[in-house]
Enzyme design. Structure first.
Site, PDB file in Angstrom:
ATOM      1  N   SER B 239       0.838  -1.203   0.000  1.00 35.15           N
ATOM      2  CA  SER B 239       0.000   0.000   0.000  1.00 35.15           C
ATOM      3  C   SER B 239       0.871   1.250   0.000  1.00 35.15           C
ATOM      4  CB  SER B 239      -0.934  -0.008   1.207  1.00 35.15           C
ATOM      5  OG  SER B 239      -0.201   0.175   2.385  1.00 35.15           O
ATOM      6  N   ARG B 243       0.398   3.506  -3.244  1.00 33.74           N
ATOM      7  CA  ARG B 243      -0.289   4.777  -3.005  1.00 33.74           C
ATOM      8  C   ARG B 243       0.444   5.913  -3.720  1.00 33.74           C
ATOM      9  NH1 ARG B 243       0.003   4.748   1.905  1.00 33.74           N
ATOM     10  NH2 ARG B 243      -2.082   4.017   2.409  1.00 33.74           N
ATOM     11  N   ASN B 247      -1.028   7.819  -7.148  1.00 29.06           N
ATOM     12  CA  ASN B 247      -1.270   9.262  -7.175  1.00 29.06           C
ATOM     13  C   ASN B 247      -0.462   9.950  -8.255  1.00 29.06           C
ATOM     14  OD1 ASN B 247      -3.067  10.470  -4.968  1.00 29.06           O
ATOM     15  ND2 ASN B 247      -1.992   8.831  -3.912  1.00 29.06           N
TER      16      ASN B 247
END
Lengths: 156, 313
Positions: B239, B243, B247
């Site tokens: 994660s 992440r 993004n």
């Protein structure tokens, strides 16, 4: 977006940068910052102390000023006293001197009076003799009446 | 626009922008399709630059994204050099110019890390600083208009198929690579703090554990715990890496889509310019936030590695 050796390369690169930062960058920067913090703290403390010192010094200065004023007043008082004393003494001396001069003058006057009297006395005898001669129309024997005339002169 | 011979299509343009410059090993007998349509068959396995997305894919694991590595190392070195130089010249007197800026960042990172991480480890804060600045710089490359550096690279190499991706964090290799390092450090500190037995115990006897009286329940609970804890352990680095990647990739994608507008016409070009500016302004927030999140999560994971749960039961 294939997963390949870049993954491992990036891991190693990451570790290398972290190690560099850990060893060479962080301690120096943080040390400097902590140093400054300490310096500022010390400075503030010193300022506080200086404030207290200033207050103390002001108190002391006021005290000394007050003492000095007192002393000055005392000295002026003493000086005044001394001055009046001196004036008094001078007056006394002057008075004494005056008295002395007066006494001397008096003595002189007395002396002159008595001298004049002596002279007068001497002359009285002569005058009396002359007057008597005139009155009697004849000369009076000075020798014969000398005793009486002296008595007369002494009474004057 | 960037893609000439790839048909000047929007798809080709986007795909070209999303392809890393890959240096890898092509197997023996591989058929390479050249730009002029001819086919070259390799006599032996060769290390070379991929000329197409397919080639890059066929290289498999034994390949390196040269652009990702080069940009990330360049930016990381820039960060290290700048901070190192400032730390050399730093004085405890009145800080000026760069020093106050650097100290601002260091102070910010130090406060953030010491708020989260309460144990004694001098590596966590510098690691936070490295992550924050490095990831920020890598993300910052996103704000350079998408065509500038790739076009410059194409002009410099005189090769219209030259792949050049300038934002390292839009490459999952970069973000997951960092996440893997964080993961390994996590396990390392977990084991050094709690011992190997403590680490295994945390994986197997947590969160469910029956008291001694009902010890036989543990026969069922231990496998459940192991599955749960392993999943949550593995989920952390994944994660963390995905992440940041997600993004940045999405942001890059929108920049590419906006850049497509420039090819439509003058009016759409102006609209595209305004949109690009607006998205870039918004993206300033995103790149800083993502760098910050990566730093904070790393610190949190380290703190978790240090935290001892053995007294909880």
């Amino acid at each position: 977006m294939n997963i390949n050796l870049t993954l491992i390369g990036q891991s190693i690169t990451f570790l290398v940068f972290v190690a560099f930062c850990w060893k060479y960058v962080w301690p120096a920067l943080l040390g400097v910052m902590q140093d400054r913090e300490k310096r500022i703290a010390d400075g503030l403390e010193a300022a506080d102390r200086a404030d207290k010192d200033l207050e103390l010094a002001q108190k002391k200065a006021t005290e000394q000023l007050r003492e000095a004023k007192e002393q000055a007043a005392q000295i002026i008082d003493q000086a005044n006293k001394r001055a009046s004393q001196i004036v008094e003494e001078a007056k006394e001396q002057a008075k004494a001197e005056g008295d002395r001069i007066k006494a001397a003058a008096q003595a002189e006057v007395d002396r002159e009076i008595s001298q004049a009297r002596e002279e007068l006395r001497g002359q009285v005898a002569t005058l009396a003799l002359v007057g008597a001669e005139k009155v009697l129309g004849a000369s009076v024997d000075a020798k014969a009446h000398a005793e009486m005339l002296d008595k007369l002169a002494a009474e004057l | 626009m960037a893609s000439e011979s790839e048909g000047l299509t929007a798809t080709g343009y986007i795909q070209h922008h999303l392809q890393n410059m890959t240096y890898g090993k092509l197997p023996q007998g591989y058929e390479r399709h050249n730009a002029d349509g001819s086919v070259t068959v390799l006599d032996s396995s060769t290390w070379t630059l991929a000329h197409s997305a397919q080639e890059a894919k066929d290289m498999g694991f034994s390949a390196v994204h040269v652009d990702t590595m080069a940009w990330s190392i360049l930016l990381g070195s820039l960060f290290c050099f700048l901070f190192w130089r400032v730390s050399k010249k730093a004085t405890a007197g009145v800080p000026t110019g760069v020093q106050s800026f650097v100290e601002l960042i260091v102070d910010f990172v130090n406060n953030t890390v010491s708020d989260i991480f309460h144990h004694k480890n001098s590596m966590i804060a510098p690691m936070g600083l490295t992550i924050f600045c490095w990831v920020f710089l890598m993300n910052l490359m996103d704000l350079v208009p998408v065509d500038w550096l790739p076009s410059a690279a194409m002009w410099a190499t005189n090769d219209s198929h030259f792949f050049f991706k300038v934002v390292p964090t839009t490459d999952p290799n970069a973000t997951l690579g960092m996440a893997i390092t964080v993961f390994l450090l996590m396990i390392f500190y977990s084991i050094t703090q709690k011992g190997l037995f403590g680490f295994i115990k945390e994986l197997t006897c947590h969160p469910f554990f029956a008291p001694k009286k009902y010890w036989f329940f543990n026969i069922i609970l231990v496998p459940i715990n192991t599955i749960l804890e392993t999943v949550s352990l593995i989920a952390k680095p994944i994660s963390l890496g995905l992440r940041l990647f997600g993004n940045m990739y999405a942001g890059e994608m929108i920049f590419i889509l906006i850049a497509l507008l420039f090819s439509v016409g003058l009016v759409m070009g102006i609209v595209g310019g305004v949109l690009q500016w607006a998205w870039a302004v918004f993206h300033i927030l995103v790149i800083t936030l993502q760098a910050f999140i990566f730093m904070v999560l790393t610190t949190v994971y380290m703190a978790m590695a240090y935290d001892d749960h053995s007294e909880d039961h």
